[in-house]
Design a protein around this motif. Structure first.
Motif, PDB file in Angstrom:
ATOM      1  N   ASN A 133       0.813  -1.219   0.000  1.00 14.05           N
ATOM      2  CA  ASN A 133       0.000   0.000   0.000  1.00 14.05           C
ATOM      3  C   ASN A 133       0.849   1.273   0.000  1.00 14.05           C
ATOM      4  OD1 ASN A 133      -3.065  -0.844   0.564  1.00 14.05           O
ATOM      5  ND2 ASN A 133      -1.732  -2.230   1.711  1.00 14.05           N
ATOM      6  N   LYS A 134       2.152   1.110  -0.199  1.00 18.56           N
ATOM      7  CA  LYS A 134       3.069   2.248  -0.291  1.00 18.56           C
ATOM      8  C   LYS A 134       2.944   3.198   0.906  1.00 18.56           C
ATOM      9  CE  LYS A 134       3.313   2.156  -5.336  1.00 18.56           C
ATOM     10  NZ  LYS A 134       2.677   0.820  -5.456  1.00 18.56           N
ATOM     11  N   LEU A 135       3.023   2.624   2.098  1.00 18.84           N
ATOM     12  CA  LEU A 135       2.904   3.395   3.331  1.00 18.84           C
ATOM     13  C   LEU A 135       4.224   3.486   4.095  1.00 18.84           C
ATOM     14  CD1 LEU A 135      -0.497   1.907   4.580  1.00 18.84           C
ATOM     15  CD2 LEU A 135      -0.140   4.175   3.573  1.00 18.84           C
ATOM     16  N   GLU A 136       5.339   3.261   3.379  1.00 21.32           N
ATOM     17  CA  GLU A 136       6.632   3.238   4.055  1.00 21.32           C
ATOM     18  C   GLU A 136       6.971   4.559   4.747  1.00 21.32           C
ATOM     19  OE1 GLU A 136       6.942   0.292   0.636  1.00 21.32           O
ATOM     20  OE2 GLU A 136       6.145   2.328   0.959  1.00 21.32           O
ATOM     21  N   ASP A 137       6.436   5.679   4.257  1.00 23.30           N
ATOM     22  CA  ASP A 137       6.727   6.979   4.865  1.00 23.30           C
ATOM     23  C   ASP A 137       5.870   7.260   6.093  1.00 23.30           C
ATOM     24  OD1 ASP A 137       8.592   7.414   2.899  1.00 23.30           O
ATOM     25  OD2 ASP A 137       7.207   8.538   1.609  1.00 23.30           O
ATOM     26  N   GLN A 138       4.843   6.449   6.325  1.00 27.30           N
ATOM     27  CA  GLN A 138       3.911   6.712   7.414  1.00 27.30           C
ATOM     28  C   GLN A 138       3.916   5.626   8.491  1.00 27.30           C
ATOM     29  OE1 GLN A 138       2.455   9.621   7.376  1.00 27.30           O
ATOM     30  NE2 GLN A 138       3.126  10.106   5.295  1.00 27.30           N
ATOM     31  N   ILE A 139       4.272   4.403   8.108  1.00 30.93           N
ATOM     32  CA  ILE A 139       4.247   3.279   9.051  1.00 30.93           C
ATOM     33  C   ILE A 139       5.591   2.568   9.007  1.00 30.93           C
ATOM     34  CG2 ILE A 139       3.086   1.135   9.706  1.00 30.93           C
ATOM     35  CD1 ILE A 139       0.604   2.131   8.251  1.00 30.93           C
ATOM     36  N   PHE A 140       6.173   2.343  10.166  1.00 26.96           N
ATOM     37  CA  PHE A 140       7.474   1.687  10.267  1.00 26.96           C
ATOM     38  C   PHE A 140       7.339   0.458  11.163  1.00 26.96           C
ATOM     39  CE2 PHE A 140       7.815   6.286   9.943  1.00 26.96           C
ATOM     40  CZ  PHE A 140       8.575   6.442   8.791  1.00 26.96           C
ATOM     41  N   VAL A 141       7.781  -0.672  10.678  1.00 24.79           N
ATOM     42  CA  VAL A 141       7.668  -1.933  11.409  1.00 24.79           C
ATOM     43  C   VAL A 141       9.072  -2.451  11.699  1.00 24.79           C
ATOM     44  CG1 VAL A 141       6.619  -4.226  11.449  1.00 24.79           C
ATOM     45  CG2 VAL A 141       5.557  -2.390  10.110  1.00 24.79           C
ATOM     46  N   PHE A 156      -0.246  10.789   9.752  1.00 25.26           N
ATOM     47  CA  PHE A 156      -1.098   9.741   9.220  1.00 25.26           C
ATOM     48  C   PHE A 156      -2.344   9.541  10.077  1.00 25.26           C
ATOM     49  CE2 PHE A 156      -2.235   5.183   9.137  1.00 25.26           C
ATOM     50  CZ  PHE A 156      -2.596   5.067   7.799  1.00 25.26           C
ATOM     51  N   LEU A 157      -2.227   9.786  11.384  1.00 24.74           N
ATOM     52  CA  LEU A 157      -3.325   9.492  12.306  1.00 24.74           C
ATOM     53  C   LEU A 157      -4.154  10.710  12.695  1.00 24.74           C
ATOM     54  CD1 LEU A 157      -1.518   7.060  14.802  1.00 24.74           C
ATOM     55  CD2 LEU A 157      -3.144   6.439  13.014  1.00 24.74           C
ATOM     56  N   PHE A 158      -3.485  11.870  12.889  1.00 23.99           N
ATOM     57  CA  PHE A 158      -4.183  13.008  13.505  1.00 23.99           C
ATOM     58  C   PHE A 158      -3.917  14.314  12.758  1.00 23.99           C
ATOM     59  CE2 PHE A 158      -2.495  10.097  16.798  1.00 23.99           C
ATOM     60  CZ  PHE A 158      -3.689   9.562  17.270  1.00 23.99           C
ATOM     61  N   ASP A 159      -4.802  15.268  12.994  1.00 27.73           N
ATOM     62  CA  ASP A 159      -4.545  16.644  12.596  1.00 27.73           C
ATOM     63  C   ASP A 159      -3.682  17.305  13.667  1.00 27.73           C
ATOM     64  OD1 ASP A 159      -6.034  16.586  10.207  1.00 27.73           O
ATOM     65  OD2 ASP A 159      -7.904  16.851  11.323  1.00 27.73           O
ATOM     66  N   VAL A 160      -3.120  18.455  13.331  1.00 29.52           N
ATOM     67  CA  VAL A 160      -2.209  19.142  14.245  1.00 29.52           C
ATOM     68  C   VAL A 160      -2.920  19.505  15.547  1.00 29.52           C
ATOM     69  CG1 VAL A 160      -0.759  21.173  14.560  1.00 29.52           C
ATOM     70  CG2 VAL A 160      -0.870  20.055  12.322  1.00 29.52           C
ATOM     71  N   GLY A 161      -2.317  19.110  16.676  1.00 26.41           N
ATOM     72  CA  GLY A 161      -2.849  19.471  17.980  1.00 26.41           C
ATOM     73  C   GLY A 161      -4.094  18.716  18.387  1.00 26.41           C
ATOM     74  N   LYS A 162      -4.493  17.688  17.607  1.00 26.27           N
ATOM     75  CA  LYS A 162      -5.728  16.959  17.914  1.00 26.27           C
ATOM     76  C   LYS A 162      -5.427  15.485  18.162  1.00 26.27           C
ATOM     77  CE  LYS A 162      -8.756  20.061  15.321  1.00 26.27           C
ATOM     78  NZ  LYS A 162      -9.806  20.170  14.271  1.00 26.27           N
ATOM     79  N   ALA A 163      -6.403  14.799  18.728  1.00 23.36           N
ATOM     80  CA  ALA A 163      -6.237  13.381  19.047  1.00 23.36           C
ATOM     81  C   ALA A 163      -7.344  12.529  18.446  1.00 23.36           C
ATOM     82  CB  ALA A 163      -6.181  13.184  20.561  1.00 23.36           C
ATOM     83  N   ASP A 164      -8.111  13.086  17.516  1.00 22.36           N
ATOM     84  CA  ASP A 164      -9.154  12.317  16.837  1.00 22.36           C
ATOM     85  C   ASP A 164      -8.569  11.661  15.595  1.00 22.36           C
ATOM     86  OD1 ASP A 164     -11.107  13.216  18.672  1.00 22.36           O
ATOM     87  OD2 ASP A 164     -11.267  15.113  17.576  1.00 22.36           O
TER      88      ASP A 164
END
Length: 269
Positions: A133-141, A156-164
């Motif tokens: 899925n070409k997510l190497e820049d966002q997910i590291f295993v 990848f997960l959140f907007d700036v300053g937010k936790a949603d």
């Protein structure tokens, strides 16, 4: 009437010479005692060669026959076959204890082996998913000593300053939830930030609150949306106390803003 004059009495002949030589007796006694002392010390320092050989052989047999969980009893010094090639005499006399088979392992050893298979399979599946899925820049295993580490970038997960959670992260979260459902270990969710203070409009006072809220948000998705068991999880927020890179650069700060999901290499009690 003649008066007698007293004359000094002469000692026996040789009495003076004998008195002067008496120190030789004491000296001879001292030499004799020293000789006895050194003879005793020499006798005590001698090794019993036969007993030494017996102890050495016993230790060698113990090391050669030691069982190992990882290699099913190859021992500390290697297999007996290698030693037999070096010493033909020992080849005719087997000294290694029978190796334990899989049915002789304890339940805990079997559980560790099964868990390790699960972890390696998890590592392979997630790595393939990220690459496809070409997510190497966002997910590291990565395979870490404590377990399989899955690091997700905050962009990848959140907007700036937010936790949603962003809607774009849902497919990855669903994939992880499907894999976690089959595991039998504890999963730790850890939130991290950079060292810059929160200056934009945010309901979180500092990086401690923000990192904890983000970790909790990921945990809530697994529990509330995917209905995974709460007993399998733990979470924590570390703020900027555990940086993965240098906070002096923007690239380093970006690496530090992350959520780590660690599938721990440990058995549940």
């Amino acid at each position: 009437m003649r008066q007698r004059t007293s004359r000094p009495r002469r000692g026996k002949r040789g009495e003076g010479e004998n008195g002067r030589d008496r120190w030789l007796i004491t000296y001879a006694d001292l030499i004799t005692l020293l000789l006895i002392f050194f003879v005793m010390m020499f006798a005590m320092s001698r090794l019993d060669t036969q007993k030494y050989k017996e102890i050495t052989q016993s230790l060698q047999l113990t090391f050669k026959s030691g069982d190992s969980i990882l290699d099913l009893g190859s021992g500390i010094t290697g297999s007996a076959d290698k030693n037999n090639h070096k010493n033909p005499d020992t080849a005719a006399k087997p000294q290694q204890q029978p190796q334990r088979g899989a049915d002789q392992l304890s339940d805990r050893e079997l559980a560790f082996r099964q868990q390790e298979k699960e972890l390696q399979n998890l590592l392979q599946v997630i790595s393939s998913y990220v690459k496809d899925n070409k997510l190497e820049d966002q997910i590291f295993v990565a395979d870490q000593p404590q377990g399989i580490s899955i690091t997700l970038s905050d962009k990848f997960l959140f907007d700036v300053g937010k936790a949603d959670l962003k809607s774009g992260s849902v497919p990855v979260m669903d994939k992880l939830a499907s894999l976690f459902k089959e595991l039998h270990t504890t999963i730790s969710i850890e939130g991290h930030t950079d060292n810059l203070p929160i200056v934009y409009a945010s309901k979180y006072q500092d990086n401690w609150e923000l990192s904890g809220a983000r970790a909790l948000s990921v945990l809530r998705y697994f529990l509330d949306e995917k209905h995974l068991s709460a007993e399998d999880f733990q979470y924590a927020g570390y703020g900027d106390t555990r940086p993965a890179a240098d906070n002096a650069t923007e690239a380093g700060r970006q690496k530090n803003r992350r959520v780590e999901i660690i599938v721990l290499r440990q058995l549940k009690e």
